[in-house]
Design a protein around this motif. Structure first.
Motif, mmCIF file in Angstrom:
data_model
loop_
_atom_site.group_PDB
_atom_site.id
_atom_site.type_symbol
_atom_site.label_atom_id
_atom_site.label_comp_id
_atom_site.label_asym_id
_atom_site.label_seq_id
_atom_site.Cartn_x
_atom_site.Cartn_y
_atom_site.Cartn_z
ATOM 1 N N GLU A 277 0.840 -1.234 0.042
ATOM 2 C CA GLU A 277 0.170 0.010 0.062
ATOM 3 C C GLU A 277 0.904 1.398 0.069
ATOM 4 N N MET A 278 2.040 1.122 0.529
ATOM 5 C CA MET A 278 3.007 2.310 0.725
ATOM 6 C C MET A 278 3.481 2.703 -0.538
ATOM 7 N N GLU A 279 3.797 4.014 -0.629
ATOM 8 C CA GLU A 279 4.270 4.356 -2.011
ATOM 9 C C GLU A 279 5.619 5.247 -1.805
ATOM 10 N N GLN A 280 6.420 5.025 -2.791
ATOM 11 C CA GLN A 280 7.828 5.453 -2.575
ATOM 12 C C GLN A 280 8.129 6.959 -3.394
ATOM 13 N N ARG A 281 8.166 8.243 -2.827
ATOM 14 C CA ARG A 281 8.192 9.195 -3.504
ATOM 15 C C ARG A 281 9.869 9.774 -3.607
ATOM 16 N N GLU A 282 10.425 10.070 -4.702
ATOM 17 C CA GLU A 282 11.488 10.669 -4.786
ATOM 18 C C GLU A 282 11.677 12.365 -4.975
ATOM 19 N N SER A 283 12.909 12.571 -4.367
ATOM 20 C CA SER A 283 13.102 14.226 -4.469
ATOM 21 C C SER A 283 14.820 14.252 -4.359
ATOM 22 N N PHE A 284 15.333 15.453 -4.250
ATOM 23 C CA PHE A 284 16.444 15.731 -3.962
ATOM 24 C C PHE A 284 16.699 16.641 -2.568
ATOM 25 N N ALA B 129 14.440 8.964 -1.137
ATOM 26 C CA ALA B 129 13.184 8.721 -1.336
ATOM 27 C C ALA B 129 12.509 8.685 0.036
ATOM 28 N N VAL B 130 11.231 8.961 0.035
ATOM 29 C CA VAL B 130 10.672 8.532 1.283
ATOM 30 C C VAL B 130 9.322 7.794 1.076
ATOM 31 N N LYS B 131 9.103 6.667 1.943
ATOM 32 C CA LYS B 131 7.838 6.051 1.897
ATOM 33 C C LYS B 131 6.765 6.648 2.597
ATOM 34 N N VAL B 132 5.742 6.715 1.820
ATOM 35 C CA VAL B 132 4.600 7.429 2.208
ATOM 36 C C VAL B 132 3.421 6.600 2.361
ATOM 37 N N ASP B 133 2.789 6.658 3.425
ATOM 38 C CA ASP B 133 1.498 5.946 3.419
ATOM 39 C C ASP B 133 0.327 6.806 3.672
ATOM 40 N N LYS B 134 -0.410 6.694 2.660
ATOM 41 C CA LYS B 134 -1.586 7.717 2.761
ATOM 42 C C LYS B 134 -1.455 9.336 3.681
ATOM 43 N N GLY B 135 -0.331 9.805 2.757
ATOM 44 C CA GLY B 135 -0.157 11.223 3.286
ATOM 45 C C GLY B 135 0.743 11.164 4.240
ATOM 46 N N VAL B 136 1.076 10.096 4.862
ATOM 47 C CA VAL B 136 1.936 10.344 6.403
ATOM 48 C C VAL B 136 3.418 10.020 5.766
ATOM 49 N N ARG C 108 23.630 7.045 -1.016
ATOM 50 C CA ARG C 108 24.091 7.441 0.201
ATOM 51 C C ARG C 108 23.586 8.722 0.639
ATOM 52 N N LEU C 109 23.375 8.800 1.981
ATOM 53 C CA LEU C 109 23.030 9.968 2.460
ATOM 54 C C LEU C 109 23.861 10.504 3.857
ATOM 55 N N CYS C 110 24.197 11.775 3.923
ATOM 56 C CA CYS C 110 24.851 12.143 5.134
ATOM 57 C C CYS C 110 23.481 12.394 6.322
ATOM 58 N N PRO C 111 23.795 12.980 7.515
ATOM 59 C CA PRO C 111 22.671 13.378 8.405
ATOM 60 C C PRO C 111 21.693 14.443 7.862
ATOM 61 N N LYS C 112 22.159 15.278 7.515
ATOM 62 C CA LYS C 112 21.389 16.300 6.755
ATOM 63 C C LYS C 112 20.251 15.740 5.682
ATOM 64 N N GLY C 113 20.950 14.987 4.789
ATOM 65 C CA GLY C 113 19.903 14.207 3.985
ATOM 66 C C GLY C 113 18.901 13.367 4.525
ATOM 67 N N LEU C 114 19.509 12.790 5.343
ATOM 68 C CA LEU C 114 18.517 11.923 6.294
ATOM 69 C C LEU C 114 17.328 12.692 6.978
#
Lengths: 159, 600
Positions: free
Chosen positions: B6-13, B24-31, B47-53
């Motif tokens: 059910e969850m969706e994965q949305r990507e950004s920078f 990307a972020v896993k989004v479940d019904k807008g959350v 890979r991500l640094c703390p800021k990216g996370l």
């Protein structure tokens, strides 16, 4: 059996693994703590998922269990927050200030493993210090590469 | 497993630095649930640094602003968008008819999309004012002004034999660390050379550390360039003579490094088949970044083999923003502050920049106090709010559509991960609606077209020939100035970056992980200085500069040289002790601050 390994020759102490752990376990605290050996070395403390875990033996409520894949998991609803596991852990990876029902122990991102993905800290690590590998393979690799890689870190340099 | 589907994965920078890491972020019904990684994206390989996370925490943060507010009788009250924009437009018209259109100023934070910055520029044209600025931090600004963009490829860094790093690369841009370290371990003889006054996390990994006196980076590079010209007599005919006139002893004295040491590093860099120079200046401590960048370029051009230069910026969309705001001869930020303090500007519209937090000097505060009307749009409650008359909640870049240009001018498209919380709107919408209220609606299509035109090809690659006599003159001036001692303020204060906070920390201080791991500010002192002063770890000292003073707890460290102290750059209180001078060329000074430190 795959585990998270730290290559200290690569670790830059940026704490991204801790942040990744924090955010992928949602509102919970990070299960990766930090140790600072002198000022120059910061190392992530990651659960080894021992074969004979001392934390499991110390738990009075059997809240720490060994799953089929060898992952040592803390059952949050059974935990009474006595802190025995933190005292028993020989590697000091469980934070001593346990608040009940709040996980501070690595679960190897069990949910992610089920989806076939690697743990969040390993994927996030910007300096390629954390790897997720078979225990046996890492042993072999260390012997093979030991001469060239081991001891590059300024603090552990062998000269 | 059912849940996972059910969850969706949305990507950004991530825009917390100019590398442009994809996540990307896993989004479940807008959350938003948890971070996901994109290992296929070449720049960061997931890979991500703390800021990216913790960019993810910006979505749905409980303290995000969700309603517009207007100040009435010294207190804020909630209002509707219509009311706010209507009264803002009325105020703009009123100020325009009373003082003329030049009395209106617009500030945009460079972390907006190209479309938004273009729209803000168009808005300033519609209003008829020249006072449109992008609020670059001084380090980005000087680096951008050098007009030199990256000539290297990040994926190629893995195969270099020598990396020359100026600044604290592993802290400002940790995602590059994996490649740089792997390159070093690939073969014996591969080098990392780090230039910087502090023995930072980056310097752990260096084979050669050039721990220069703060502010003398340009001189170290001059020394390197001179040695490299000695190794290859066929190169650099045009600069050789001019550089030989600079005496070695003067360089050695000003940098605190022996000429032999510099020559060893120069040999290592020159002999490497493939090399790369990273320049990532911190917010305070490197003197004349413009000059440093030009010398990096000269070094790369004159060294043997395949060498490239990669300058890195603090702000995600620094390159795009610079192109739009300054490509057409725009104003500089401090010029605007000057005009405000002279009473020329009466109304200021500020998109996203927390002025009091990033430039907390008495001058900026005094300038803002003189304004008749100040509107800010922001994500969180911020310092500047206490002087503002209207606060508009805006969308973070994770909730926007638009294009941005990262450090190598590569253009990426941002897509919204979620809707902005509550009534928050993107700044683009705010600008369009305001322009409608002003009865001169902007042309959306035109702005989109123009944003599309900003690409790698469209940017100048710094082809202009460097003006050598002028550079040498600047170097001589630096040498002369470095010998001057200040008896009254004997210590040199530099600002060190942290992996967790973004510039002044006005956004990142709200985020849970950063707050927990990077608490209150402190000052780092070298062991020798601490012994002399008689202070121990945790004790307090009074740090005073010509522009302010502050009491800070001490951290004693063996990573600093005698007479040098360092403070974290992310704290607004600390920034108030830095002086915000404009140098002879109208640019913000980034040189280390002279301070006095007394035991409390």
């Amino acid at each position: 059996m795959k585990r998270v390994f730290v290559d200290i020759d690569h670790c830059i102490g940026c704490q991204a693994c801790s942040a990744a752990c924090h955010y992928s376990h949602n509102e919970f605290r990070a299960a990766i703590g930090y140790g600072t050996l002198r000022e120059d070395v910061t190392l992530p403390f990651i659960c080894r998922h021992c074969q004979e875990p001392a934390c499991m033996a110390a738990c009075p409520k059997d809240a720490i269990k060994k799953l089929d894949n060898g992952v040592i998991k803390r059952m949050n609803m059974l935990c009474i927050g006595c802190g025995s596991c933190a005292l028993a852990c020989p590697f000091g990876v469980i934070e001593p200030d346990i608040r009940s029902y709040i996980i501070t122990k690595c679960d190897l991102c069990t949910a992610r493993l089920e989806e076939g993905k690697e743990p969040a800290c390993v994927l996030a690590c910007p300096s390629r210090a954390l790897t997720f590998e078979e225990v046996e393979e890492v042993g072999e690799k260390q012997i093979l590469l030991g001469e060239s890689i081991k001891g590059h870190h300024p603090v552990f340099r062998r000269t | 497993m059912g849940l996972a589907k059910e969850m969706e994965q949305r990507e950004s920078f991530c825009l917390f630095c100019s590398l442009g890491c994809k996540f990307a972020v896993k989004v479940d019904k807008g959350v938003p649930l948890s971070p996901e990684f994109c290992p296929d994206y070449p720049t960061n390989e997931g890979r991500l640094c703390p800021k990216g996370l913790y960019a993810i925490e910006l979505l749905n943060h409980p303290r995000r602003l969700i309603t517009p507010r207007i100040k009435e009788n010294g207190k804020f009250r909630e209002a509707s968008w219509d009311e706010c924009l209507h009264s803002l437009a009325a105020k703009v018209n009123e100020v325009k008819s009373k003082y003329g259109s030049q009395s209106i100023g617009i500030i945009v934070d460079p972390n907006h999309t190209n479309e938004e910055i273009l729209a803000a520029r168009e808005l300033s044209r519609v209003i008829g004012t020249d006072s449109f600025v992008c609020s670059f931090p001084p380090n980005d600004w000087e680096l951008l002004c050098a007009g030199i963009f990256s000539s290297g490829n990040i994926e190629d860094v893995e195969n270099v034999n020598c990396s020359l790093i100026i600044g604290d690369l592993f802290v400002t841009h940790p995602v590059l660390a994996g490649r740089v370290i792997d390159a070093k371990y690939k073969a014996r003889g591969n080098n990392i050379i780090v230039i910087g006054p502090e023995r930072t996390n980056t310097a752990w990994f260096a084979n050669t550390r050039l721990e220069n006196r703060p502010g003398s980076e340009a001189l170290v590079l001059t020394g390197l360039l001179k040695s490299i010209l000695n190794f290859s007599p066929e190169k650099g005919e045009d600069i050789r003579e001019k550089l030989q006139a600079i005496p070695d002893e003067a360089i050695s004295k000003a940098t605190g490094l022996s000429i032999n040491r510099i020559a060893t590093a120069a040999r290592a860099f020159n002999d490497a088949e493939k090399g790369v120079v990273f320049l990532c200046p911190g917010f305070k401590g490197m003197r004349d970044i413009n000059l440093v960048a030009r010398f990096c370029k000269l070094l790369v051009d004159n060294a043997r083999g395949d060498k490239s230069f990669i300058p890195l910026f603090t702000f995600g969309n620094a390159v795009g923003a610079f192109n739009i705001s300054f490509g057409n001869g725009g104003k500089k930020f401090l010029q605007l502050v000057e005009e405000i303090s002279l009473g020329k500007i009466k109304l200021l519209i500020d998109f996203g920049e927390d002025l009091l937090s990033s430039y907390p000097s008495a001058k900026v505060q005094g300038a803002l106090n003189q304004l008749e009307f100040l509107t800010i749009s922001s994500l969180f409650n911020q310092e500047t709010e206490r002087l503002a008359h209207m606060v508009l909640p805006c969308a973070s870049w994770l909730e926007k559509n638009g294009t941005v240009n990262f450090f190598d001018a590569r253009r990426e498209l941002l897509e919204p991960m979620l809707e902005p919380p509550g009534a928050a709107k993107s700044d683009l919408e705010i600008i369009f609606e305001l322009s409608q209220e002003l009865a001169t609606p902007l042309d959306q299509g035109k702005i989109k077209q123009e944003a599309e035109a900003i690409s790698r090809e469209g940017l100048s690659q710094g082809e202009e020939k460097p003006d050598i006599p002028k550079l040498v003159e600047k170097i001589n001036k630096l040498i002369k100035e470095s010998t001057v001692e200040d008896k009254e303020y004997p210590y040199l204060l530099i600002a060190s970056e942290s992996t967790a906070h973004f510039t002044d920390g006005s956004i990142t201080r709200n985020l849970s992980w950063a707050k927990e791991e990077f608490p209150s500010p402190f000052i780092k002192l070298s062991v020798g200085d601490a012994v002399e002063m008689g202070v121990k770890d945790g004790e307090k000292v009074l740090v005073s500069s010509r522009s302010g003073e502050i009491v800070l707890p001490v951290q004693v460290t063996d990573r600093l040289q005698l007479g040098v102290a360092s403070v974290p750059a992310y704290s607004a209180e600390i920034r108030s002790i830095f002086e915000w001078n404009i140098d002879s060329e109208g640019e913000l000074e980034t040189s280390p601050e002279r301070v006095r430190i007394l035991r409390k």
